[in-house]
Design an enzyme around this catalytic site. Structure first.
Site, PDB file in Angstrom:
ATOM      1  N   LYS A 273       0.913  -1.207   0.196  1.00 41.07           N
ATOM      2  CA  LYS A 273       0.219   0.464  -0.057  1.00 41.07           C
ATOM      3  C   LYS A 273       0.809   1.444   0.138  1.00 41.07           C
ATOM      4  O   LYS A 273       2.566   1.231   0.414  1.00 41.07           O
ATOM      5  CB  LYS A 273      -1.224  -0.052   1.329  1.00 41.07           C
ATOM      6  CG  LYS A 273      -1.649  -1.103   1.080  1.00 41.07           C
ATOM      7  CD  LYS A 273      -2.965  -1.266   0.032  1.00 41.07           C
ATOM      8  CE  LYS A 273      -3.458  -2.361  -0.469  1.00 41.07           C
ATOM      9  NZ  LYS A 273      -4.270  -3.410   0.213  1.00 41.07           N
TER      10      LYS A 273
HETATM   11  C1  LIG Z   1      -5.423  -4.297   0.655  1.00 44.06           C
HETATM   12  C2  LIG Z   1      -7.416  -3.686   0.555  1.00 44.06           C
HETATM   13  C3  LIG Z   1      -7.905  -4.816   2.210  1.00 44.06           C
HETATM   14  C4  LIG Z   1      -7.843  -5.128   3.361  1.00 44.06           C
HETATM   15  O1  LIG Z   1      -6.565  -4.342   3.658  1.00 44.06           O
HETATM   16  P1  LIG Z   1      -5.173  -6.173   4.855  1.00 44.06           P
HETATM   17  O2  LIG Z   1      -4.891  -4.761   5.399  1.00 44.06           O
HETATM   18  O3  LIG Z   1      -4.618  -6.666   3.387  1.00 44.06           O
HETATM   19  O4  LIG Z   1      -6.257  -6.459   5.295  1.00 44.06           O
HETATM   20  C5  LIG Z   1      -8.892  -4.029   2.238  1.00 44.06           C
HETATM   21  N1  LIG Z   1      -9.659  -3.890   0.789  1.00 44.06           N
HETATM   22  C6  LIG Z   1      -9.102  -3.211  -0.094  1.00 44.06           C
HETATM   23  C7  LIG Z   1      -9.617  -2.235  -0.986  1.00 44.06           C
HETATM   24  C8  LIG Z   1      -7.461  -3.959   0.146  1.00 44.06           C
HETATM   25  O5  LIG Z   1      -7.006  -3.008  -0.837  1.00 44.06           O
END
Ligand SMILES: *Cc1c(COP(=O)(O)O)cnc(C)c1O
Length: 355
Positions: free
Chosen positions: A179
């Protein structure tokens, strides 16, 4: 190969983790609180509550809103599966609506037709880093008395009409390794509501305010100080990361000719978690392979929308989402991360334009 994403880990991140190890305060120490304060400041909210992942932040958000069995949550199928799974963890039912073909975000004009007496919330996604149409969504939510939960996992510090995502309704973010800012694994919930923040803090730590007295059924969804220490360093880099992503996206927008480039709505501060293009009427998977063979990494987010996942066939029985289904066949994402060099951008453009 130019990778589609690349976490930035500098000396400061490494040093910060070692300092936590040396301090002996690995959990519930000062780093989590400091990361929460910085996150709240950037997103213009009173409270940020750190969790172990974006998924657990969303589970907590739904529970803190009292969403459970018998409730319906309006959402999209064109998202990472966690969005939908958390609705199921809470015992509620996802009601899928379609997305806009040019922004890939929830089509707000379809929300009202999906509302029933059981509807409790709208769970939207700011997909790829672009805010959904929060002006329209907040007006609908207010008119019908619905909660708004923003899946801002891909949209740290994105804005709609100058206001940060995660500050319209209840926000949740992911700090997963790929991210825009990351802690390895981690998440964050944001809200301006004191009572909701209090519930979220209890849900995160076994319902415990006073040690070993439990006010409710809670979970262990805490973030460690090791992770938070990385996040604090990453937040210092956030403005630079975002500016680099925006400059890279502007370059790609200006130079790509062979694909449909992404559209940014006026008033949106897009943070470009992904730079996603469409290749209609062509074999997307062959194009992606040709790019890989020539050293350009890509990602397909997402090849199978939630309502077409096998294990959800009962939950999504009879659901038809023509735009979502079309996009899942046509989209792919190109590298846009801050570490790209000018030579790499030129190579990406050259390879994509000769597809
Ligand atoms: C990455 C992501 C999640 C989940 O996040 P995690 O930290 O991997 O649990 C949920 N929704 C979206 C749109 C994402 O890109």
């Amino acid at each position: 190969m130019i990778p589609v994403s690349k976490p930035y880990i500098g000396e400061e991140e490494k040093k910060a983790v070692l300092e936590v190890l040396d301090s002996g305060m690995l959990v519930q120490g000062p780093r989590v609180a400091a990361l929460e304060a910085e996150f709240a400041r950037v997103h213009q909210v009173k409270h940020a509550v750190a969790t172990s992942s974006g998924t657990t932040a969303l589970h907590v958000a739904l529970l803190a809103h009292g969403i459970g069995a018998g409730d319906e949550v309006i959402t999209v199928a064109f998202t990472f599966i966690a969005t939908v799974n958390c609705i199921l963890y809470a015992g509620a039912r996802p009601v899928f609506i379609d997305v806009e073909p040019d922004t890939f975000n929830i089509d707000a004009s379809q929300i009202e037709a999906a509302i029933t007496p059981r509807t409790k919330a709208i769970l939207l996604v700011h997909l790829y880093g672009q805010p959904a149409d929060m002006t329209a969504i907040m007006a609908i939510a207010e008119k019908h008395g619905l909660a708004v939960i923003e899946d801002a996992c891909q949209a740290v510090a994105a804005t709609h009409q100058g206001k940060a995502v995660g500050s319209f309704g209840t926000g949740m973010f992911s700090l997963y390794a790929t991210k825009n800012v990351m802690t390895g694994e981690g998440g964050m919930l944001t809200t301006n509501d004191d009572a909701l923040a209090d519930s979220a803090r209890l849900l995160r730590a076994h319902g415990m305010r006073r040690r070993y007295y439990h006010e409710m059924l809670g979970y262990n969804y805490r973030l460690s100080d090791l992770h938070a220490a990385i996040g604090i360093e990453q937040m210092k880099r956030l403005a630079g990361f975002t500016a680099a992503r925006q400059a890279n996206a502007a370059y790609l927008n200006a130079h790509l000719t062979s694909v449909i480039t992404p559209v940014t709505r006026p008033g949106n501060g897009h943070v470009w978690h992904q730079y996603t293009v469409r290749l209609p009427g062509r074999d997307r998977d062959a194009a992606v392979k040709q790019l890989a063979d020539n050293g350009v990494g890509t990602g397909v987010f997402y090849p199978v929308p939630a309502h077409q996942q096998d294990y959800l066939h009962e939950v999504a029985a009879g659901v038809s989402l023509p735009v979502t289904e079309q996009l899942s066949k046509e989209v792919f994402s190109l590298p846009v991360h801050p570490a790209l060099t000018q030579a790499e951008l030129e190579k990406i453009v050259f390879e994509v334009n000769r597809l």
